[in-house]
Design an enzyme around this catalytic site. Structure first.
Site, PDB file in Angstrom:
ATOM      1  N   SER A 135       0.788  -1.228   0.140  1.00  0.00           N
ATOM      2  CA  SER A 135      -0.235   0.082   0.073  1.00  0.00           C
ATOM      3  C   SER A 135       0.898   1.146  -0.068  1.00  0.00           C
ATOM      4  O   SER A 135       1.970   1.071   0.526  1.00  0.00           O
ATOM      5  CB  SER A 135      -0.931   0.016   1.169  1.00  0.00           C
ATOM      6  OG  SER A 135      -1.474   1.192   1.505  1.00  0.00           O
ATOM      7  N   TYR A 148      -1.986  -0.816  10.368  1.00  0.00           N
ATOM      8  CA  TYR A 148      -1.965  -0.938   8.959  1.00  0.00           C
ATOM      9  C   TYR A 148      -0.621  -0.407   8.278  1.00  0.00           C
ATOM     10  O   TYR A 148      -0.061  -0.759   7.773  1.00  0.00           O
ATOM     11  CB  TYR A 148      -3.243  -0.188   8.080  1.00  0.00           C
ATOM     12  CG  TYR A 148      -3.492  -0.523   6.747  1.00  0.00           C
ATOM     13  CD1 TYR A 148      -4.022  -1.697   6.129  1.00  0.00           C
ATOM     14  CD2 TYR A 148      -2.960   0.482   5.742  1.00  0.00           C
ATOM     15  CE1 TYR A 148      -4.107  -1.698   4.842  1.00  0.00           C
ATOM     16  CE2 TYR A 148      -3.216   0.270   4.557  1.00  0.00           C
ATOM     17  CZ  TYR A 148      -3.676  -0.873   4.146  1.00  0.00           C
ATOM     18  OH  TYR A 148      -4.040  -1.404   2.794  1.00  0.00           O
ATOM     19  N   LYS A 152       2.040  -2.546   6.492  1.00  0.00           N
ATOM     20  CA  LYS A 152       2.350  -2.279   5.107  1.00  0.00           C
ATOM     21  C   LYS A 152       3.766  -1.875   4.906  1.00  0.00           C
ATOM     22  O   LYS A 152       4.461  -2.207   3.859  1.00  0.00           O
ATOM     23  CB  LYS A 152       1.510  -1.418   4.485  1.00  0.00           C
ATOM     24  CG  LYS A 152       0.065  -1.847   4.691  1.00  0.00           C
ATOM     25  CD  LYS A 152      -0.189  -3.079   3.658  1.00  0.00           C
ATOM     26  CE  LYS A 152      -1.287  -3.536   3.550  1.00  0.00           C
ATOM     27  NZ  LYS A 152      -1.537  -4.870   2.605  1.00  0.00           N
TER      28      LYS A 152
END
Length: 258
Positions: A135, A148, A152
């Site tokens: 991402s 997150y 990532k």
């Protein structure tokens, strides 16, 4: 790169970016192994594209090994493995430990398991391709989700290490780093990640094919991300300050952050 006739495996293939990748690879003539934790979704996509569906919980290494073995038994040696499955958990450092562990297993360790299963096979054959879906949060950050952002970043770091370690052995590695994409993860809106627009999964798949044809490591469906990375590395303190202002903008008045 000629996709026709290649054997491609995609995790998280039952929806979102993974489904779009499966459909694009099949359209280009690949034999596609569609894997998803929801085997019904995997089988549905597989039927529609002429692929082969598999149930697979990527957080369990034994299931990743089984996926590779069964896919190769039914379709032949895997040429391209797309380690795509991932999840989002919102919150900061106070997110409960068990949720941190869950997102770590899916967003990071699943890529490790995929590499462990595939690298020896590819080394024996003299080459292959690994694709990791990370991402833009792994290059920049994710306002509204510490888990997150952290996982990532780790996924990008793993992809870099794999590319460096095995590049001279014929194994090509790519990492996909989009901002907001219209998937189940962004059903309630893309939040700050959508400041440059929300892409359809099919557009991301097109960028992946182009990136493979150009032998690119970094695949950026949102081209603005490259500029943000340059600004970040040019003056880290200024970049952090800018992100703090962006956070205030998206949290003022209760606006939702992705």
């Amino acid at each position: 790169m000629n996709i026709s006739g290649k054997v491609v495996a995609v995790t998280g293939g039952g929806g979102g970016i993974g489904e779009a990748l499966c459909r694009r690879f099949a359209r280009d003539g690949a034999k596609v192994a569609v894997a998803d934790i929801d085997e019904g979704d995997a089988q549905k996509v597989a039927r529609e594209i002429g692929g082969t569906g598999f149930g697979c919980d990527v957080a369990k290494e034994a299931e990743m090994i089984r996926l590779v073995q069964e896919a190769q038994s039914r379709l032949g040696p895997i040429d391209i493995f797309c380690s795509n499955a991932g999840i989002m958990i919102k919150g900061d450092i106070d997110v409960p430990n068990e949720k941190w562990q869950t997102i770590w297993e899916i967003n990071v360790m699943a890529h490790v398991y995929a590499a462990r299963a595939m690298v020896p096979e590819m080394l024996r054959r003299g080459g292959g391709r690994l694709i990791i879906t990370a991402s833009a949060a792994g290059l920049l950050s994710q306002i509204g989700s510490a888990p997150y952002s952290v996982t990532k970043h780790a996924a990008v770091g793993l992809a870099e290490n794999l590319a460096i370690t095995y590049g001279d052995c014929g194994i090509r590695v790519s990492v996909i780093c989009p901002q907001a994409v219209r998937t189940a993860m962004t059903r309630r809106g893309g939040g700050v990640a959508a400041v440059d627009g929300m892409l359809e999964p099919e557009i991301v798949a097109d960028h992946v094919i182009q990136g493979l044809c150009e032998n690119r490591f970094m695949i950026l469906p949102h081209p603005e991300v490259r500029t943000y990375m340059q600004r970040k590395t040019a003056d880290y303190d200024r970049w952090v300050g800018g992100m703090q202002r962006l956070q205030r903008r998206f949290t003022k008045g209760g606006a939702e952050s992705r």
